[in-house]
Design a protein around this motif. Structure first.
Motif, PDB file in Angstrom:
ATOM      1  N   GLN A  47       0.866  -1.219  -0.058  1.00 30.95           N
ATOM      2  CA  GLN A  47      -0.079  -0.040   0.039  1.00 30.95           C
ATOM      3  C   GLN A  47       0.681   1.445  -0.070  1.00 30.95           C
ATOM      4  OE1 GLN A  47      -3.200  -0.420   0.056  1.00 30.95           O
ATOM      5  NE2 GLN A  47      -3.198  -2.640   0.319  1.00 30.95           N
ATOM      6  N   CYS A  48       2.000   1.260   0.323  1.00 32.98           N
ATOM      7  CA  CYS A  48       2.843   2.398   0.797  1.00 32.98           C
ATOM      8  C   CYS A  48       3.957   2.702  -0.148  1.00 32.98           C
ATOM      9  CB  CYS A  48       3.168   2.476   2.312  1.00 32.98           C
ATOM     10  SG  CYS A  48       1.849   2.164   3.440  1.00 32.98           S
ATOM     11  N   CYS A  51       4.537   4.900  -3.508  1.00 40.58           N
ATOM     12  CA  CYS A  51       4.871   6.320  -3.589  1.00 40.58           C
ATOM     13  C   CYS A  51       6.031   6.745  -2.590  1.00 40.58           C
ATOM     14  CB  CYS A  51       3.670   6.838  -2.975  1.00 40.58           C
ATOM     15  SG  CYS A  51       2.139   6.937  -4.028  1.00 40.58           S
ATOM     16  N   HIS A  52       6.287   5.827  -1.644  1.00 39.27           N
ATOM     17  CA  HIS A  52       7.178   6.085  -0.547  1.00 39.27           C
ATOM     18  C   HIS A  52       8.578   5.291  -0.822  1.00 39.27           C
ATOM     19  CE1 HIS A  52       4.886   8.713   2.147  1.00 39.27           C
ATOM     20  NE2 HIS A  52       3.894   7.936   1.664  1.00 39.27           N
ATOM     21  N   ARG A  74       3.986   8.411  12.998  1.00 43.77           N
ATOM     22  CA  ARG A  74       3.367   9.434  11.978  1.00 43.77           C
ATOM     23  C   ARG A  74       2.660   8.423  10.970  1.00 43.77           C
ATOM     24  NH1 ARG A  74       8.686  13.118  11.248  1.00 43.77           N
ATOM     25  NH2 ARG A  74       7.720  14.178   9.444  1.00 43.77           N
ATOM     26  N   ARG A  78      -1.312   8.861  10.367  1.00 45.80           N
ATOM     27  CA  ARG A  78      -2.151   9.325   9.072  1.00 45.80           C
ATOM     28  C   ARG A  78      -2.885   7.999   8.702  1.00 45.80           C
ATOM     29  NH1 ARG A  78       0.499  13.656   5.937  1.00 45.80           N
ATOM     30  NH2 ARG A  78      -1.168  12.955   4.578  1.00 45.80           N
ATOM     31  N   MET A  84      -3.584   8.641   4.816  1.00 45.09           N
ATOM     32  CA  MET A  84      -2.776   7.937   4.022  1.00 45.09           C
ATOM     33  C   MET A  84      -3.247   6.186   4.263  1.00 45.09           C
ATOM     34  SD  MET A  84      -0.231   8.902   2.729  1.00 45.09           S
ATOM     35  CE  MET A  84      -0.249  10.931   1.974  1.00 45.09           C
ATOM     36  N   PRO A  86      -3.535   7.990   0.331  1.00 47.55           N
ATOM     37  CA  PRO A  86      -4.236   8.925  -0.029  1.00 47.55           C
ATOM     38  C   PRO A  86      -5.820   8.274  -0.513  1.00 47.55           C
ATOM     39  CG  PRO A  86      -2.328   9.261  -1.141  1.00 47.55           C
ATOM     40  CD  PRO A  86      -2.280   7.754  -0.434  1.00 47.55           C
ATOM     41  N   ASN A 360      -4.347  12.545  -5.796  1.00 51.23           N
ATOM     42  CA  ASN A 360      -4.354  11.267  -6.136  1.00 51.23           C
ATOM     43  C   ASN A 360      -5.581  10.957  -6.759  1.00 51.23           C
ATOM     44  OD1 ASN A 360      -3.196   8.810  -5.538  1.00 51.23           O
ATOM     45  ND2 ASN A 360      -4.775   8.019  -4.116  1.00 51.23           N
TER      46      ASN A 360
HETATM   47  C1  HEC Z   1      -0.296   7.631  -4.077  1.00 57.15           C
HETATM   48  C2  HEC Z   1       0.772   7.953  -3.255  1.00 57.15           C
HETATM   49  C3  HEC Z   1       1.208   7.754  -1.898  1.00 57.15           C
HETATM   50  C4  HEC Z   1       0.670   6.583  -1.221  1.00 57.15           C
HETATM   51  C5  HEC Z   1      -0.023   5.231  -1.747  1.00 57.15           C
HETATM   52  C6  HEC Z   1       1.090   6.470   0.103  1.00 57.15           C
HETATM   53  N1  HEC Z   1       1.652   7.988   0.461  1.00 57.15           N
HETATM   54 FE1  HEC Z   1       2.051   8.477   2.251  1.00 57.15          FE
HETATM   55  N2  HEC Z   1       2.361  10.625   1.339  1.00 57.15           N
HETATM   56  C7  HEC Z   1       2.279  10.591  -0.095  1.00 57.15           C
HETATM   57  C8  HEC Z   1       2.693  12.182  -0.504  1.00 57.15           C
HETATM   58  C9  HEC Z   1       2.660  12.828  -1.786  1.00 57.15           C
HETATM   59  C10 HEC Z   1       2.912  12.696   0.962  1.00 57.15           C
HETATM   60  C11 HEC Z   1       3.329  14.391   1.199  1.00 57.15           C
HETATM   61  C12 HEC Z   1       2.176  14.991   1.159  1.00 57.15           C
HETATM   62  C13 HEC Z   1       1.273  15.018   2.491  1.00 57.15           C
HETATM   63  O1  HEC Z   1       1.842  14.863   3.339  1.00 57.15           O
HETATM   64  O2  HEC Z   1       0.332  14.462   2.295  1.00 57.15           O
HETATM   65  C14 HEC Z   1       2.737  11.510   1.848  1.00 57.15           C
HETATM   66  C15 HEC Z   1       3.007  11.748   3.278  1.00 57.15           C
HETATM   67  C16 HEC Z   1       2.961  10.713   4.291  1.00 57.15           C
HETATM   68  C17 HEC Z   1       3.298  10.918   5.549  1.00 57.15           C
HETATM   69  C18 HEC Z   1       3.629  12.182   6.327  1.00 57.15           C
HETATM   70  C19 HEC Z   1       5.106  12.259   6.371  1.00 57.15           C
HETATM   71  C20 HEC Z   1       5.313  13.530   7.216  1.00 57.15           C
HETATM   72  O3  HEC Z   1       5.816  14.313   6.854  1.00 57.15           O
HETATM   73  O4  HEC Z   1       5.161  13.399   8.530  1.00 57.15           O
HETATM   74  C21 HEC Z   1       3.336   9.781   6.236  1.00 57.15           C
HETATM   75  C22 HEC Z   1       3.629   9.369   7.536  1.00 57.15           C
HETATM   76  C23 HEC Z   1       2.776   8.749   5.092  1.00 57.15           C
HETATM   77  N3  HEC Z   1       2.802   9.409   3.897  1.00 57.15           N
HETATM   78  C24 HEC Z   1       2.345   7.479   5.394  1.00 57.15           C
HETATM   79  C25 HEC Z   1       2.110   6.509   4.367  1.00 57.15           C
HETATM   80  C26 HEC Z   1       1.670   5.065   4.663  1.00 57.15           C
HETATM   81  C27 HEC Z   1       1.861   4.523   6.016  1.00 57.15           C
HETATM   82  C28 HEC Z   1       1.274   4.592   3.565  1.00 57.15           C
HETATM   83  C29 HEC Z   1       0.566   3.317   3.306  1.00 57.15           C
HETATM   84  C30 HEC Z   1      -0.343   2.884   4.101  1.00 57.15           C
HETATM   85  C31 HEC Z   1       1.160   5.758   2.541  1.00 57.15           C
HETATM   86  N4  HEC Z   1       1.902   6.754   2.919  1.00 57.15           N
HETATM   87  C32 HEC Z   1       0.818   5.734   1.107  1.00 57.15           C
HETATM   88  C33 HEC Z   1       1.948   9.697  -0.849  1.00 57.15           C
HETATM   89  C34 HEC Z   1       1.735   8.402  -0.937  1.00 57.15           C
END
Ligand code: HEC
Length: 422
Positions: A47-48, A51-52, A74, A78, A84, A86, A360
Motif C-alpha cells: 500500500q505504501c 509512493c514512498h 506518524r 495518518r 494515508m 491517499p 491522487n
Molecule cells: C499515491 C501515493 C502515496 C501512497 C500510496 C502513500 N502515500 Fe504517504 N504520502 C504521499 C505524499 C505525496 C505525501 C506528502 C504529502 C502529504 O503529507 O500529504 C505523503 C506523506 C506521508 C506521511 C507524512 C510524512 C510527514 O511529513 O509526516 C506519512 C507518515 C505517510 N505518507 C505514510 C504513508 C503510509 C503508511 C502509506 C501506506 C499505508 C502511504 N503513506 C501511502 C503519497 C503517498
C-alpha cells in the motif's frame, strides 16, 4: 449532465465488495509477537512503497524496514486520520483493477498499532510476504510519443499562480492506430501534476505550435476527443480483448500538461505517452471517453459541504453500452463524489468517495465491463468544501465558485471510457 454521444446501456455486473488478499495470520492473535516481517511489511509493501520509495512522490523510503520503524507513529497517525494511503474510491462501491494496492484492509490499522506498542520489533526479513511489485509501466510498448525537446514552464499566468497548462501536439503517424493500453512516460514527476490526452483533426493544430507547444488553459477538459487522464499514482489503463480506442491517421494527439511550480526554478520536462496497440481487424468494441459532468453548480462561499449533481436518463430504446473505466475529477475544493446507475429503482454504484484527493486522482478500471442499458439513469454528484476548514482553499475569504477550467474554479466529472453496442 452532458454526454457527447447517444448512450444506452446493459447492466449485468452488480457491485461486489472485494476483500484484498492479505495474510490471514494478521487477523488472529495480535499480541506481543507482532513483528515487522511479515505482519506490518505486507501492508507497507502493498500500500505504501509505490509512493514512498527513493523515486516516489512521497517522503521517506519505506522499502527500508528501519525507516518505516522510525516514522511509524506518524504513519499510524495518518492511517488513523484516513489520509494515508491517499483517498480513493470506496471498494465497497465497486471492484477495481489493482484495488489491493489502493486501500488498506480494515485490520491493518490495529496491526500497526499493536506492533508499535510491542516495541517495533523488525523480525526476520526472510519471513517477508512476497508482494508483486506495483507496475506503473506498460508491459508491451508499440508506440511512444514524446515532447520533441525539454520544455521549461514559465508559470506566467497571474490568475493561476504557480500553475501552467501547456499543450503539445504529437503526431503518431499517418496510419490509423488502435490503442489497447496506455500510460504516460512522466519525465519530471516533481512538476507534472496531471496529463490529459486528446485527439484532434490535424487541420486543427494551431499555427505556430512548435516543439514548445502552446499555452492551453482554454482547452476544455470536457471537449471532444479526450481519451485519457492521468495523475500521479495511477496504474496503466488496459482494455479487455477486442476493445480499443481508435485514433484515425488524419488525427493528431494533444498532450495537455498541468505543470505546477514545485521543482527547482528552471527545471524542464520532456514527458510523453506509451501505447500498446492492436491490429484494427481484432477490434470489436470502439472505446471512447464520455465526459459525463455537472456544469450548473454554484458553490456558496463558506459552505463546508455543498453537494450538487446531475442525472442522465437513457431512452428505453437505446441499444446499450459498456463502461470500462471511470475517472472522477474535481478541483481543490472537491471532497467527495458518487457516480451510479439507477435501474428499476435499484442503485448500481460505479465510484464513490468521501475523501476525494486532488493529488491522487485515479482512473478506476472495472475488472469486467459494466453493461448499461436503455431505461437506466446515470447519476453523478459532487461535494465541495468551500470554507476555511479546507486546507487547499485558494480564495480566503471564500468566494462563490462555479464551473471552470482554472484551478480556482471547479469541475464535477466522471470521465468514462465506454463503447456503444453495435
Ligand atoms: C499515491 C501515493 C502515496 C501512497 C500510496 C502513500 N502515500 Fe504517504 N504520502 C504521499 C505524499 C505525496 C505525501 C506528502 C504529502 C502529504 O503529507 O500529504 C505523503 C506523506 C506521508 C506521511 C507524512 C510524512 C510527514 O511529513 O509526516 C506519512 C507518515 C505517510 N505518507 C505514510 C504513508 C503510509 C503508511 C502509506 C501506506 C499505508 C502511504 N503513506 C501511502 C503519497 C503517498
Amino acid at each position: 449532465m452532458r454526454i457527447l454521444a447517444p448512450v444506452l446501456l446493459v447492466l449485468t455486473a452488480t457491485a461486489t465488495a472485494c476483500k484484498p488478499a492479505v495474510d490471514d495470520s494478521a487477523d488472529d492473535d495480535i499480541t506481543a509477537d507482532v513483528v515487522y516481517y511479515p505482519d506490518v511489511q505486507q501492508y507497507v509493501d502493498s500500500q505504501c512503497v509505490r509512493c514512498h520509495n527513493p523515486d516516489g512522490v512521497g517522503p521517506f523510503d519505506f522499502t527500508d524496514a528501519e525507516t518505516f520503524a522510525t516514522f511509524a507513529e506518524r504513519a499510524l497517525a495518518r492511517v488513523e486520520a484516513g489520509t494515508m494511503p491517499p483517498g480513493v474510491s470506496d471498494p465497497e462501491c465497486h471492484e477495481y483493477v489493482g484495488q489491493e494496492h489502493m486501500s488498506l484492509p480494515p485490520e491493518a490499522e490495529g496491526v500497526i498499532r499493536d506492533w508499535i506498542a510491542a516495541g517495533k520489533v523488525i523480525g526476520n526479513p526472510d519471513d517477508a510476504v512476497a508482494i508483486a511489485p506495483v507496475v506503473a509501466e506498460l508491459e508491451e510498448v508499440d508506440l511512444e510519443v514524446r515532447l520533441e525537446q525539454p520544455y521549461v514552464p514559465t508559470y506566467s499566468d497571474e490568475r493561476d499562480d504557480g500553475n501552467e497548462y501547456r499543450c503539445f501536439y504529437l503526431d503518431p503517424g499517418d496510419e490509423d492506430i488502435y490503442i489497447r493500453a496506455l500510460h504516460p512516460i512522466v519525465d519530471n514527476p516533481a512538476m507534472v501534476h496531471h496529463v490529459v490526452l486528446f485527439t484532434i483533426p490535424e487541420r486543427d493544430v494551431p499555427e505556430g505550435a512548435g516543439p514548445d507547444g502552446v499555452d492551453c488553459l482554454s482547452m476544455s477538459a470536457g471537449e471532444d476527443g479526450m481519451i485519457a487522464a492521468w495523475a500521479p499514482g495511477m496504474l496503466p489503463v488496459e482494455l479487455p480483448d477486442g476493445a480499443a480506442i481508435t485514433v484515425p491517421g488524419n488525427q493528431t494527439l494533444v498532450m495537455q500538461m498541468h505543470y505546477y511550480d514545485a521543482a527547482p526554478p528552471g527545471s524542464s520536462d520532456q514527458s510523453g505517452y506509451a501505447f500498446d496497440l492492436v491490429d484494427g481487424s481484432t477490434v470489436t468494441e470502439d472505446v471512447v471517453m464520455l465526459p459525463l459532468g455537472d456544469f450548473n453548480f454554484r458553490i456558496p462561499a463558506g459552505d463546508e459541504a455543498y453537494t450538487h449533481g446531475a442525472s442522465l436518463p437513457l431512452p428505453a430504446l437505446f441499444g446499450g453500452a459498456k463502461f470500462y473505466a471511470t475517472f472522477p475529477h474535481m478541483h481543490v475544493l472537491g471532497t467527495g463524489y458518487k457516480f451510479w446507475i439507477e435501474r428499476d429503482g435499484e442503485e448500481h454504484c460505479l465510484a464513490e468517495s468521501e475523501r476525494y484527493n486532488f493529488d491522487n486522482q485515479l482512473t478506476y478500471v472495472f475488472p469486467d465491463p459494466v453493461e448499461v442499458k436503455g431505461g437506466d439513469t446515470l447519476h453523478l454528484t459532487c461535494t465541495w468544501n468551500n470554507s476555511t476548514s479546507n486546507p487547499h482553499l485558494i480564495h480566503d475569504p471564500p468566494v462563490e465558485v462555479r464551473y471552470g477550467e482554472r484551478t480556482d474554479e471547479e469541475m464535477c466529472y466522471a470521465f468514462t471510457l465506454a463503447s456503444f453496442n453495435r
